[in-house]
Scaffold this motif. Structure first.
Motif, PDB file in Angstrom:
ATOM      1  N   PHE A 108       0.090  42.141 -13.336  1.00 32.28           N
ATOM      2  CA  PHE A 108       1.229  43.242 -13.020  1.00 32.28           C
ATOM      3  C   PHE A 108       1.932  43.047 -14.196  1.00 32.28           C
TER       4      PHE A 108
ATOM      5  N   HIS B 264       0.844  40.380  -7.149  1.00 35.78           N
ATOM      6  CA  HIS B 264       0.195  39.531  -7.743  1.00 35.78           C
ATOM      7  C   HIS B 264      -1.389  39.508  -7.671  1.00 35.78           C
TER       8      HIS B 264
ATOM      9  N   MET C   7       2.929  34.110 -15.365  1.00 41.87           N
ATOM     10  CA  MET C   7       1.987  33.699 -14.325  1.00 41.87           C
ATOM     11  C   MET C   7       0.456  33.775 -15.376  1.00 41.87           C
TER      12      MET C   7
ATOM     13  N   HIS D 238       4.345  39.891 -15.807  1.00 41.93           N
ATOM     14  CA  HIS D 238       3.974  38.866 -15.162  1.00 41.93           C
ATOM     15  C   HIS D 238       3.196  37.819 -15.988  1.00 41.93           C
TER      16      HIS D 238
HETATM   17 CU   LIG Z   1       2.101  38.539 -10.495  1.00 41.53          CU
END
Ligand SMILES: [Cu+2]
Length: 172
Positions: free
Chosen positions: A158, A93, A165, A161
């Motif tokens: 990432f 992350h 996110m 993600h």
């Molecule tokens: Cu992440």
């Protein structure tokens, strides 16, 4: 006598059943209480001219915040903490603050090509600031000047993600 025995067995069974369902209801209630998500502080702790933000990422691919608000002219001290256990290779992350007008999906697709640079595209003007990529249990802090008033997107770069996110970084 035989009849009486039957009745008392029956009433015992009813009593038992009633008890059972009470317990079940209680358990259900407890589970509901436990599963209520905790309301995280979205307003960050403020010192003079410094806004401190604590952002976490977990093994479920989620940030704790979907919105970060800061004041124009403030310094922002942002701490990113990976509160999960998974490795940086499988569940890394970071925090990437994107310049206005950046297409999030296109940026995400580009970031995938930069594995060797922790999924941070080189020579881009789409990034205002970013943290390093963290694995479970790691933590990092960056300090930067809040950009000018307006709404910005922040994401984890990432691969895959940013579907979950992402959030708004609001300067007011
Ligand atoms: Cu992440």
């Amino acid at each position: 006598m035989k009849m009486f025995k039957k009745i008392s067995t029956l009433s015992f069974a009813i009593l038992f059943a009633a008890c059972g369902s009470n317990t079940e209801k209680k358990e259900e209630k407890e589970i509901k209480l436990n599963s209520t998500p905790k309301v995280e502080e979205t307003k960050s702790a403020k010192e003079e001219g410094v806004t401190k933000v604590r952002l976490t990422g977990n093994d479920q691919m989620k940030y704790n915040l979907s919105e970060i608000r800061v004041n124009a002219g403030d310094k922002v001290e942002l701490t990113l903490e990976h509160v999960g256990k998974m490795s940086v290779e499988t569940m890394g992350h970071n925090f990437v603050l994107l310049a206005q007008g950046t297409n999030m999906q296109e940026f995400g697709a580009k970031a995938v090509e930069f594995k060797d640079n922790n999924y941070i595209p080189e020579s881009t003007d789409n990034i205002i600031v970013h943290t390093k990529m963290l694995g479970g249990g790691e933590k990092t802090t960056i300090t930067f000047d809040a950009p000018e008033k307006g709404e910005y997107d922040f994401i984890c770069s990432f691969p895959g993600h940013l579907a979950l996110m992402k959030g708004k970084f609001i300067v007011e």
